[in-house]
Design an enzyme around this catalytic site. Structure first.
Site, PDB file in Angstrom:
ATOM      1  N   GLU A 178       0.848  -1.186   0.000  1.00 14.87           N
ATOM      2  CA  GLU A 178       0.000   0.000   0.000  1.00 14.87           C
ATOM      3  C   GLU A 178       0.893   1.248   0.000  1.00 14.87           C
ATOM      4  OE1 GLU A 178      -3.626   2.042   2.572  1.00 14.87           O
ATOM      5  OE2 GLU A 178      -3.274  -0.116   2.681  1.00 14.87           O
ATOM      6  N   ARG A 179       0.642   2.113  -0.957  1.00 12.02           N
ATOM      7  CA  ARG A 179       1.464   3.312  -1.165  1.00 12.02           C
ATOM      8  C   ARG A 179       2.919   2.922  -1.424  1.00 12.02           C
ATOM      9  NH1 ARG A 179      -2.940   5.490  -2.724  1.00 12.02           N
ATOM     10  NH2 ARG A 179      -4.489   5.731  -1.086  1.00 12.02           N
ATOM     11  N   ASN A 221      -3.223  -1.541   7.730  1.00  7.46           N
ATOM     12  CA  ASN A 221      -4.536  -2.045   7.317  1.00  7.46           C
ATOM     13  C   ASN A 221      -4.401  -3.561   7.203  1.00  7.46           C
ATOM     14  OD1 ASN A 221      -5.861   0.510   7.045  1.00  7.46           O
ATOM     15  ND2 ASN A 221      -4.689   0.837   5.169  1.00  7.46           N
ATOM     16  N   LYS A 301      -3.745   0.333  14.024  1.00  2.87           N
ATOM     17  CA  LYS A 301      -4.633   1.317  13.420  1.00  2.87           C
ATOM     18  C   LYS A 301      -6.048   0.888  13.759  1.00  2.87           C
ATOM     19  CE  LYS A 301      -6.060   3.358   8.980  1.00  2.87           C
ATOM     20  NZ  LYS A 301      -5.815   3.403   7.509  1.00  2.87           N
ATOM     21  N   GLU A 305     -10.705   4.948   9.142  1.00  2.00           N
ATOM     22  CA  GLU A 305     -10.931   4.523   7.760  1.00  2.00           C
ATOM     23  C   GLU A 305     -11.494   3.099   7.705  1.00  2.00           C
ATOM     24  OE1 GLU A 305      -7.660   7.392   5.570  1.00  2.00           O
ATOM     25  OE2 GLU A 305      -7.088   5.324   6.007  1.00  2.00           O
ATOM     26  N   ARG A 338      -1.804   4.304  16.640  1.00  2.00           N
ATOM     27  CA  ARG A 338      -1.810   5.434  15.708  1.00  2.00           C
ATOM     28  C   ARG A 338      -2.965   6.388  16.005  1.00  2.00           C
ATOM     29  NH1 ARG A 338      -2.449   4.651  10.337  1.00  2.00           N
ATOM     30  NH2 ARG A 338      -0.739   5.924   9.576  1.00  2.00           N
ATOM     31  N   ARG A 355     -11.561  17.863   9.455  1.00  2.00           N
ATOM     32  CA  ARG A 355     -10.688  16.696   9.643  1.00  2.00           C
ATOM     33  C   ARG A 355      -9.408  17.059  10.390  1.00  2.00           C
ATOM     34  NH1 ARG A 355      -8.659  12.716   4.723  1.00  2.00           N
ATOM     35  NH2 ARG A 355      -6.673  12.079   5.637  1.00  2.00           N
ATOM     36  N   ASP A 384      -2.619  14.493   6.150  1.00  2.00           N
ATOM     37  CA  ASP A 384      -2.111  13.208   5.671  1.00  2.00           C
ATOM     38  C   ASP A 384      -0.911  13.403   4.745  1.00  2.00           C
ATOM     39  OD1 ASP A 384      -1.929  10.487   5.261  1.00  2.00           O
ATOM     40  OD2 ASP A 384      -3.553  10.396   3.812  1.00  2.00           O
ATOM     41  N   GLU A 406       5.254  10.348  13.389  1.00  2.00           N
ATOM     42  CA  GLU A 406       5.195   9.526  12.176  1.00  2.00           C
ATOM     43  C   GLU A 406       5.452  10.385  10.940  1.00  2.00           C
ATOM     44  OE1 GLU A 406       2.104   6.651   9.637  1.00  2.00           O
ATOM     45  OE2 GLU A 406       1.587   7.274  11.668  1.00  2.00           O
ATOM     46  N   GLU A 412       3.924   9.317  -1.196  1.00  2.00           N
ATOM     47  CA  GLU A 412       2.529   9.181  -1.616  1.00  2.00           C
ATOM     48  C   GLU A 412       1.996  10.448  -2.279  1.00  2.00           C
ATOM     49  OE1 GLU A 412      -1.880   8.233   0.330  1.00  2.00           O
ATOM     50  OE2 GLU A 412      -0.073   8.090   1.572  1.00  2.00           O
TER      51      GLU A 412
END
Length: 698
Positions: A178-179, A221, A301, A305, A338, A355, A384, A406, A412
């Site tokens: 991912e990414r 994730n 996490k 999301e 996180r 957000r 983000d 982090e 990304e």
């Protein structure tokens, strides 16, 4: 694989200068080791001998002086070569009896290197506060050789500033990342662990060489197969990976699925206050540590999301984190939780929900409730990993909770390793930000090092940018971000320029023309990328899902809370306390006041904090709309110039390295023009204001 692309910054290119080579050979031709052999010491010796073979074309003689090893030589009378020594952190002595420069005490990861000559002696002594410290010292010594530093400069004492220095792999068991922008995972293929761990070992070497001491090896994730990594079905394979990293001083962690008791445990719930759930996690921890005694802990996490978490049971983050921390505590493990938690189902018409405020609102009320083996992992900004955003106000607001910063090494939102974007200057800005949490001087770097609030656990983590591409990072210049991340979190006071030069010398050699050009390109790259992408801190003008390439309204009417609110009259998000979302009030003074007022708000963050008309004049004197036009034209031109600068180095560096970077820079130059035209056309049509310099806008 042994190409220049693959070796990254551990090239160990032969020293061509005859005088310098002979000087190095005199002190590195013999290596004497005091102490018992171990995996870490074997790694240090292997790295030294490999480096000496490549750099100096010698095979050093190894003298083992430990109590449990064959006595190949006596310690008495040794007056030459390199002496390696490990001293406990509470018992570090002078480098040699009668030496007037007492080194003081070394921490377990620290080292001291000293070159000594006189009275017929010429030798180098390297002392580590532990075996891990000695390994770091070996890598530093080889760094000095690769940079052609004279022996008289070999007088160094170093200690890492941050205790936890971590890499997060977002790798999935199917081999995807991912990414990820540099190929497939080096850990997994088709739902299984990779059998050949050669590349994993070389990755461990790269990370250890810059002082990384922790790694989580799966995506935050967590999917179906990875959920089972904490079971006896997969733990033997996880343990094999852990053994590779252990040899280089790196502790292994796993990302876990908070709902594992429900999904794979047969418990029927994942309520963190349910005793069956707590019992299940204690048994899971016992099983893990039976396979991996030095296992680091869990990365989590949760409630973010659509990931499961304690909210489903009416519990909060402290309840969830503490339940896991209780299970790990008897084994010395930690929970890294996180803070990337926000409403991802936002209505774009709702101007009150912000957000950017979410992490602060969720976690600040919980300060002091987390167990002492819990660390909160906080993204550098409130959104983000955008090319420009303010520092998260969560730093400094929680004075009784362990915190980890982090970063995102993988690019990304900053060009995905197709564009060069050296991120160390961005990270420096974050670390040097003064929160004023405890008055002036309350820098982020002091918060995450634990020194400001005397935290037991603290540090920095980052999302990795590597894959199975030959050069690890897709774009060879992107290796500078991984190298730079490790060096910066070891010592946040290193400058961006110093780190760029270190990496360049080790990667491309010591040709001064190459160093000047490559370092100059790196230092310009972040401002260049910012100039032709998102203006004035507004962010998010990217293609949805892929996050690559321009799409000004791609996220404008979505559920993710990533808006710029551009209309015919102006652009930006009003986050002021007076008329907007109130986000500015999350900062301590004077930062809150600075961001609140148009007069004081820095231009580079103007549109993050304020909605302004296109005619608003910046501190440069330009209007917002003219700034947008100018920066996008200038940024595209500057991207094209990078390719010209790189072309001037042909014949001065390895052809494979040169060709790889040239191809990426050519792609960047074309893509920058696309960015320029899409952004400028959008704002010309939206505002109706023409370019003051009459350039073509479609």
């Amino acid at each position: 694989m042994n190409s220049t692309l693959y070796r990254a910054w551990l090239q160990y290119s032969p020293i061509q200068d005859a005088e310098l080579r002979e000087a190095y050979r005199r002190v590195l031709g013999t290596i004497s080791l005091e102490g018992r052999r171990s995996e870490l010491l074997d790694s240090a010796i292997e790295e030294l001998r490999s480096g000496c073979r490549s750099l100096l074309d010698i095979e050093p003689e190894l003298l083992l002086l430990g109590n449990e090893m064959p006595q190949l030589a006596s310690n008495e009378g040794i007056s030459r070569g390199l002496q390696l020594r490990v001293q406990p952190a509470d018992n570090v002595q002078d480098l040699e009896e009668g030496n007037n420069s007492a080194p003081g005490k070394l921490g377990p990861e620290g080292f001291r290197l000293e070159y000594l000559e006189g009275k017929g002696q010429e030798r180098v002594i390297l002392i580590g506060g532990s075996e891990k410290g000695l390994l770091y010292g070996v890598f530093h010594l080889l760094r000095l050789v690769a940079a052609h530093e004279p022996l008289t400069a070999w007088n160094v004492t170093e200690e890492p500033v941050n205790r936890l220095r971590m890499i997060n792999q977002w790798d999935n068991a199917d081999g995807s990342i991912e990414r990820g922008y540099a190929g497939r995972s080096i850990f997994y293929r088709d739902g299984r662990f990779t059998e050949d761990l050669t590349r994993v070992k070389d990755y461990a070497r790269l990370l250890s060489s810059v002082g990384i001491n922790a790694i989580s090896i799966n995506n935050v994730n967590v999917h179906e197969i990875e959920t089972r990594f904490i079971t006896r079905e997969y733990l033997p394979q996880v343990a094999q990976i852990a053994s590779v990293f252990r040899k280089y001083g790196i502790t292994l962690y796993l990302s876990i699925n908070f709902a594992a008791p429900l999904h794979i445990g047969g418990v029927g719930t994942s309520d963190p206050l349910n005793e069956d759930v707590r019992r299940w996690w204690r048994a899971a921890a016992d099983e893990i540590y039976s396979h991996i005694p030095d296992f680091g802990g869990f990365l989590v996490k949760a409630d973010s999301e659509h990931r499961p978490g304690p909210f489903a049971y009416g519990r909060d983050h402290a309840d969830g984190a503490n339940m896991l921390a209780e299970a790990l505590k008897p084994h010395g493990g930690i929970v890294i939780w996180r803070c990337f938690v926000y409403n991802c189902m936002q209505d774009w018409r709702d101007r009150s929900t912000d957000r950017a405020k979410a992490a602060y609102d969720h976690f600040t009320p919980l300060d002091g409730r987390f167990m002492d083996n819990v660390l909160l992992q906080i993204k550098n900004g409130p959104m983000d990993f955008q090319v420009r955003e303010p520092v998260s106000p969560l730093f400094g607001s929680m004075k009784h909770t362990n915190q980890v910063l982090e970063f995102q090494v993988t690019q990304e939102y900053t060009g995905q390793q197709r564009h060069v974007c050296y991120l160390v200057p961005q990270w420096k800005d974050v670390l040097n930000f003064d929160t004023h949490a405890d008055g002036q001087g309350s820098y982020v770097k002091r918060i995450v090092s634990g020194s400001l609030h005397s935290m037991k656990l603290s540090g920095i983590a980052a999302v990795s940018n590597i894959g199975d591409d030959e050069n690890w990072t897709g774009h060879t210049l992107a290796q500078a971000n991984l190298y730079g991340y490790g060096r910066l979190i070891w010592n946040p006071d290193l400058t961006s320029e110093e780190i760029a030069e270190e990496w360049t010398r080790q990667t491309f050699g010591n040709d001064e023309a190459v160093i000047k050009t490559a370092c100059g390109m790196l230092m310009k790259s972040w401002p260049i990328y910012e100039s032709y992408t998102s203006p004035l801190g507004v962010g998010w003008m990217v293609t949805p899902h892929t996050h690559y390439g321009p799409d000004v309204d791609g996220y404008e009417y979505s559920r993710w809370g990533t808006y710029h609110f551009a209309d015919r009259d102006g652009i930006g998000v009003d986050r002021t306390a007076a008329t907007g979302t109130g986000y500015t009030a999350q900062y301590f003074e004077p930062n809150a006041r600075r961001y609140e007022t148009l007069e004081d708000c820095p231009d580079e963050l103007l549109l993050f904090f304020h909605h302004v008309p296109y005619s608003h004049r910046l501190k440069s004197g330009k209007t917002v709309i003219q700034h947008i036009y100018d920066t996008h034209f200038e940024g595209a031109d500057a991207a094209a110039e990078l390719l010209v600068e790189w072309a001037s180095l042909e014949g001065r560096i390895d052809p494979a390295q040169h060709a790889q970077v040239a191809a990426r820079l050519a792609e960047q130059a074309e893509h920058a023009k696309h960015w320029r035209d899409v952004i400028n056309t959008y704002f010309f049509r939206k505002s109706g204001v023409p370019d003051g310099r009459g350039r073509t806008i479609f």
